[in-house]
Each structure stands twice: as C-alpha cells, then as structure tokens.
Scaffold this active site. Structure first.
Site, PDB file in Angstrom:
ATOM      1  N   ASN A 706       0.781  -1.245   0.000  1.00 52.94           N
ATOM      2  CA  ASN A 706       0.000   0.000   0.000  1.00 52.94           C
ATOM      3  C   ASN A 706       0.811   1.292   0.000  1.00 52.94           C
ATOM      4  OD1 ASN A 706      -2.645  -1.331   0.245  1.00 52.94           O
ATOM      5  ND2 ASN A 706      -1.929  -1.922   2.265  1.00 52.94           N
ATOM      6  N   TYR A 707       2.067   1.237   0.419  1.00 50.00           N
ATOM      7  CA  TYR A 707       2.822   2.487   0.557  1.00 50.00           C
ATOM      8  C   TYR A 707       4.121   2.527  -0.244  1.00 50.00           C
ATOM      9  CZ  TYR A 707      -0.333   3.677   4.370  1.00 50.00           C
ATOM     10  OH  TYR A 707      -1.457   3.970   5.107  1.00 50.00           O
ATOM     11  N   LEU A 708       4.580   1.388  -0.733  1.00 51.48           N
ATOM     12  CA  LEU A 708       5.848   1.351  -1.465  1.00 51.48           C
ATOM     13  C   LEU A 708       5.596   1.255  -2.963  1.00 51.48           C
ATOM     14  CD1 LEU A 708       7.833  -1.129   0.818  1.00 51.48           C
ATOM     15  CD2 LEU A 708       7.822   1.364   0.876  1.00 51.48           C
TER      16      LEU A 708
END
Length: 749
Positions: A706-708
């Site tokens: 979700n964030y990388l």
C-alpha cells in the site's frame, strides 16, 4: 526353492491366500474347537497384542486361557497341520501340540488341584510367542515371494520424476505463463479516460447473498435457568451467533456480553423477553457442541466430498465473481455479501458484540452501465436503487448498521480500476519529491506565525512529514474505538522532556492509532516545534485537543493549495517509498548471494514498517517454528562438520597416492563441492532465522502493498538479478503487472 515351487503349484488363487488362512485362526475359533464357552469369553477379554494380515487389518492375539482341553480332530489347527506350504513350520507346530497335549492330559477338563504350575504356563506361553514370531516372519517372506512372482509391486509414496518429466513440467509452466501474458489486458498502454470517467461499459450479476438461517434440529436445545426454551427462528439465529463464539475470549468480555444481550433482546418476542433477562443464566452448550461437530466434520471430509464442495463454490465464483469492464473480463474482489453475525472490531472497540444484521437486496444499490443487462435480484426481492455512475469504481453498495459506514463491492486488486488508482497514487507521491523542500521551508517559517492556527498546522505537518503519522479523522463521541491521528491528538497523548536519554527537546508519544495499534515513540524535535508544543499545552486538561484550532479537512485543503492532489496520505506514501529506495542503496551489496540480498531487501522494508508503525502480535507458533528452524541449523552444522572431515581425509589420501590416481582427485573435488553446498545451505538457514526474528512484531505486507512504489522493488530486482518471484507472490505480481511491465532497471522514485 521348494517353497517357491509350492507357491507356483498352488496357482493364482491359492498362493495369495495361504498366509491369510494361517492368520485367520482366531481365538474365537480356538475357543470353539475346545468346546468351552467360558474359555471363549476369557479369550475375548485378554487381548494383549495385534498382528497384521496381508490386507493390513489387525487381528487380536489372545493370551492362552488358564484351562485348555484336547483339540478336536476337525479343528482349524488340524487343517493347518495338513498345509503343504511349510513342512518345517508344520513340524514345529506338531511338536508344540504334542507338548501341550501332554500337559493338558494331566490338567483335565476343568480346574483342579492338578493344574499346571506357573513355571509350566510361562514356558508354554513363551513357546507360543516364539512360534507366532516365526509365523509372522514366514508370512512376510511368503507374501513378498508371491508378489514378486505375480508381478505385484508396492506403490511408492512418491513416484520419482525423470528428467524428461521435470523438463516437460517446466515447459508447460512457461507456456501457461506466456498464455497468461498474451491474454492479459495491458490497460496501461491505452489512453486514459478524461473528466473523471472510470469506465464506459460495466456489466455484472450483482452480489452473492448468504444462505438463510436453518433452525436447530430437534435434538439440540437452548436452556435458560436449566430449562429448555424454544426460541423463534429470528432470536434463535442470534443465539447461534453467540454459541459459535463460546471458545473465543470475546464472549468473556463485559462490553461484548452487554452489547450482545441488548441487541439479542431486540430480536426476541415479548414472551421471550419476559423470560430471558440474564445472559449468565443462558446455556448455549448444546448449540456450541453442534457447531463444533460441524466444524470437525468439515475437517474430516473425504476427498470426494471436498471435490463436490469445491465444484459448488466454483460455480458461485463463475456466476458472481466476474464482470465485464469495457468488454474485458475482470475478477471481482469481494462479490459476497457479509453474512450476519456479531461485530468484533479491533482492539477494545466499544461496539463489540453488537448484532450485524442480515443485508437484503432492498438495502443494496447496484451500479452498471445503461446499455448493460441489470442484475436480477433474488426471487421475491428488488434492489434499493440502480445507478449508472461511470465516475465511481464500485459495482454495488449498502450501509451497514453498526457504524453507519458504506460498504462496497469492488473489483479485484489486479483489475484495471485498482491498478490505475495505485499508479496515480505513486505518481502524485513522486511529484511531491519535486516540491517537498519548498513545502518544508514553508511550514518551518509558519512555526513563527502570529496566528495560532497557522502554527498548529505547521507543527502537525512537521509530525506528518517526519514521523509519517496519519492525519486522523473527526469521529462522533463514542461511535468507535478511541483511535487518533495527528490532528486529533489530545494533551494526554504527549509528554515533553527538556532532556531525555542524552537528547534534548524530546516528545514522548503514546496513543492508539489505526486498528487500535499502540503508537509509542520518543522523538527529539527541533527547538521551534518544542516551544510551540509547550504553548499549545498551556491551560489545557489531559482530555483537551492538542491542536484545538485544526482539523483534517483544513490541513488537506492547505496541502491541496501547495500541490494538486496533495494530502496528508501522500506524505505517508512519499516518505515510505523514499525510505525504501534510500535503505536499499545503503544495505544492498551486489557481491552478496541471493539470500543475503533478500535479507537486505527485508531490512529496508522493515525500516519503512517501523516508520509507519506497522506492528503485529508475535505469531502463536513463533517459538515452536524458531525451535524447529534452530534444530535444522544444528543438524546442518553437524553435517558440515562431517563433510569437512571427509574432505580432509580425502585430501590426505590423495596426497599419499599422488597425482597418479585420478579417482582420488575426482573424490576430493566432489567433497569440496559438498562442503560448499553445506555452507550455502547453512548460511541460508541462518539468514532465514535472523529475518524471522527481526520480523517477529513487524508487519511487512501492509507497507509493501500500500505504501511502497512497486517500481522501486522491480528495478532493484533487475539491478541485483534477484527474481521478482522472491519479492512478490503470484497475486501480488498480478496486482503490480503494470509496474513489472513498464519499469526499467534505472528507475528512480
């Protein structure tokens, strides 16, 4: 040889069953031959061992009865004596029989003072055991010979594959992968829709509704205060929800029980409410036992039953699990409506135990294109509404009753709509990289602003930027668990320290973040931020808001004015991705082997997870799995030691014989290769143990998915020659197909 000839003479039918005939002489038959009913009962009760027949079934071996009579001429033992299978065995049986006849003639037909002594009985018992042992041995040998002659071979547990089979399987796998790639919708190569349009054609069959409740069978009862109570189906169903959770700690919590009982009484009739007034007097035991029995039955299903169930589930997936998006077949992520049950929540949620009501078609809004076929609702029902909104990505929606939140049916993670959203998210985060320095300069100047709201916004931005805190959302009092973000921090959540552990201007955070995960951190901050925090805390009580003049909406509006599409979440994505890229550059060594490179990747990912506070409770089986892994390491070390010793001996022998013996030189090379292989295996296991220990309380999956930015990981794999399969599994590779296809090895976030 004689025995083999006998086997051949007997033919296919007899040879196979000779040993079985011998083994079928059960104690019941012996007791019948003796003609003593009491001896039969005694024999049946005194079982002390089991033997295996040729069919693999067990026959019970019975202790010798205390009293025995002379065997009759027509007994099974007489027929055994005439078998031509084994003269030696028959002779031994005959000798044993004569000895027993001699003893039994003294003993007589019934108990008497002339009964055999314990010494005689032990001797006779020992001879019988010896005889049985030899019989088993001969049975095994005879069975083996018969199988060999008849061409029967026992089936091995695992058939060893040939090189041809392995190569064929590999080619099949490659071919399947190529076909998947060819059939994949490469939407990222197409032109994007404008003006917020998400799709031009959308058709589906609507959501799949759970089956209706089946009332309890007549032999299962609910009890109140020790008496059977027959509940109407609606209240019985809610009782079943509680019963199936009896072995869970939730049902012991006061809040859970109170919320449940309150909602359960709403489903009861007036008569039921008048009777059932105390949950502690309710007995759900029989219902719970029935539920557990069903769970166990599912676990012990036969292969055929599992196959039938699998086929039924596949039919549901085929009918409801796919849709047509712009005339391309796409998988739907969550096409099943959640069944009714009891709300659990995460952490100590104040609404745990409340009843999640059954969703009906009348609660569901359907979204599809105008020219598409509208899904048919279940018989006797109708949809709440049918929309044709091409600006949204959901296929159906409804409002759940616990928190009033809207639930959606969306496409799968590897769909075009999800992929486009991810791609856009990471592109916005990359744009932030170009202007982040200007934004940081701006909020640094705002720390000295004359307006309090500007100063609070500047400090909040500092926390979001440096600590990757979530912005936090406004919630109605008591509507959900007491979780907070940056903008909703209260005075009680921070403690200021002029000096702490050798650092100056330290802020100590302690609060519950998303999913009730505790955020605890001690962070040195710049002097301007520390002084502003002191100012914000003046004349406030512990329960007062730290940023009393700021909310999430105001913060995101300000960020949007600094850069199009910028929000507090974009900062979190940017900081996570840039941290991964920087850590990979620091930790990765191209000369490392593959396991070492993967450890470097996981350590970089861990740095991001720690930054984003992605924690988890240690797995219940962690200690056991670590013990098993350590046992493997110890065994490998022992093997390595033995292999090194063998290499040393081989070198010594090769030196003694000189270079004239090429076989010894080959042996030395083979031992060297074995040592190298053992060392590599040991290193791999030790790295695995280190990685597992470091991951004990860190959840890497959340940040990875979700964030990388996946393009960072793809480029790293290409540069380090690590297969992408080592980083992303099959479903993750499908999710990030766009990134894998478009990313070059020189990609920079």
């Amino acid at each position: 040889m004689g025995r083999e000839k006998d086997v051949k003479r007997d033919g296919d039918g007899k040879a196979k069953h000779k040993v079985a005939k011998m083994k079928r002489l059960s104690d019941y038959e012996r007791a019948g031959a003796l003609g003593d009913a009491n001896s039969l009962m005694s024999s049946a009760k005194s079982t002390n061992a089991t033997e295996k027949t040729e069919n693999g079934k067990s026959l019970k071996k019975v202790k010798t009865p205390k009293t025995e009579t002379l065997e009759s001429a027509g007994s099974p033992r007489e027929s055994l004596k005439q078998e031509p299978e084994d003269d030696d065995f028959a002779a031994k049986e005959k000798g044993l029989k004569r000895k027993r006849i001699k003893d039994e003639s003294i003993e007589g037909p019934s108990h008497s003072a002339a009964s055999p002594t314990s010494k005689q009985k032990n001797k006779r018992h020992g001879q019988e055991e010896e005889n049985d042992r030899k019989a088993r041995k001969r049975q095994k040998k005879t069975k083996k010979t018969v199988k060999k002659e008849e061409g029967e071979h026992p089936v091995s547990k695992k058939t060893k594959r040939t090189k041809g089979d392995i190569e064929e399987a590999r080619e099949l796998k490659i071919k399947k992968k190529e076909e998947e790639e060819q059939s994949r919708w490469r939407w990222w190569e197409e032109e994007k829709y404008k003006d917020g349009v998400k799709w031009k054609f959308l058709e589906h069959n609507g959501p799949y509704f759970p089956s209706e409740y089946q009332p309890l069978p007549d032999n299962v009862h609910f009890y109140y205060d020790g008496k059977k109570v027959k509940l109407r189906p609606a209240s019985e169903e809610v009782a079943f929800f509680f019963a199936q959770m009896l072995d869970h700690e939730y049902t012991t919590k006061k809040v859970f029980r109170e919320n449940y009982f309150k909602d359960w009484r709403k489903e009861m009739t007036h008569e039921e409410r008048s009777l059932i007034k105390d949950i502690d007097k309710c007995d759900f035991g029989e219902i719970h036992s029935m539920h557990k029995a069903k769970v166990e039955a599912r676990k012990t299903m036969t292969k055929e039953e599992k196959l039938v169930l699998k086929e039924a589930n596949q039919k549901v997936v085929d009918e409801y699990g796919y849709c047509l998006l712009d005339h391309h077949k796409e998988r739907i992520g969550n096409f099943k409506i959640e069944p009714p049950g009891l709300f659990r929540g995460r952490g100590e949620h104040p609404k745990q135990g409340m009843l999640k009501k059954r969703i009906q078609p009348e609660d569901v809004i359907i979204n599809c294109s105008k020219e598409a076929r509208i899904p048919v609702p279940p018989a006797g029902h109708r949809w709440k509404e049918v929309r044709h909104d091409d600006s949204v990505t959901w296929l159906a929606s409804w409002t759940e009753n616990i928190q009033g939140s809207i639930k959606y049916i969306m496409l799968n993670a590897n769909s075009k709509l999800k992929g486009e959203k991810d791609w856009e998210k990471y592109e916005i985060a990359r744009k932030l990289k170009l202007c982040v320095d200007d934004i940081r300069n701006q909020y640094s100047q705002d720390l000295k602003s004359k307006q309090m709201v500007t100063r609070q916004r500047a400090v909040a931005l500092y926390f979001i930027d440096k600590l990757a805190l979530r912005a936090g959302n406004e919630k109605e009092e008591g509507e959900s668990a007491d979780t907070v973000g940056c903008c909703s921090l209260r005075v009680e959540h921070i403690t200021l320290h002029e000096k702490l552990e050798g650092n100056e201007c330290v802020v100590e955070f302690d609060f519950l973040g998303k999913d009730s995960i505790r955020y605890y951190n001690k962070v040195p901050v710049i002097t301007k931020v520390f002084k502003n925090l002191k100012l914000f805390l003046e004349n406030k009580r512990p329960g007062d808001d730290l940023f009393d003049r700021l909310n999430t909406g105001m913060l995101n509006k300000h960020l949007g004015s600094l850069m199009t599409g910028l929000s507090a979440k974009v900062f979190r994505t940017y900081n996570a991705s840039i941290t991964l890229q920087q850590q990979l550059k620091v930790l990765t060594n191209k000369s490392d082997n593959e396991p070492e490179k993967l450890l470097s990747y996981n350590r970089a990912n861990r740095a991001v997870a720690i930054l984003c506070n992605h924690q988890r409770a240690p797995p219940k089986t962690f200690d056991q799995s670590m013990a098993n892994l350590q046992a493997k390491i110890d065994a490998r070390k022992e093997t390595l030691g033995l292999t090194k010793t063998e290499l040393k001996q081989a070198k010594k022998e090769a030196k003694t014989r000189g270079s004239a013996d090429p076989k010894m030189q080959t042996l030395v090379e083979r031992k060297k290769a074995a040592v190298t292989r053992c060392e590599e295996q040991l290193l791999k296991l030790e790295i695995q143990a280190t990685d597992r220990e470091e991951n004990k309380q860190i959840a890497l999956g959340t940040s990875k998915l979700n964030y990388l930015d996946p393009r960072i990981s793809v480029a790293w794999c290409k540069n380090t020659e690590v297969p992408i399969e080592k980083i992303y599994n099959k479903s993750q590779r499908d999710k990030f197909a766009w990134a894998i296809d478009m990313t070059e090895d020189d990609f920079e976030f």
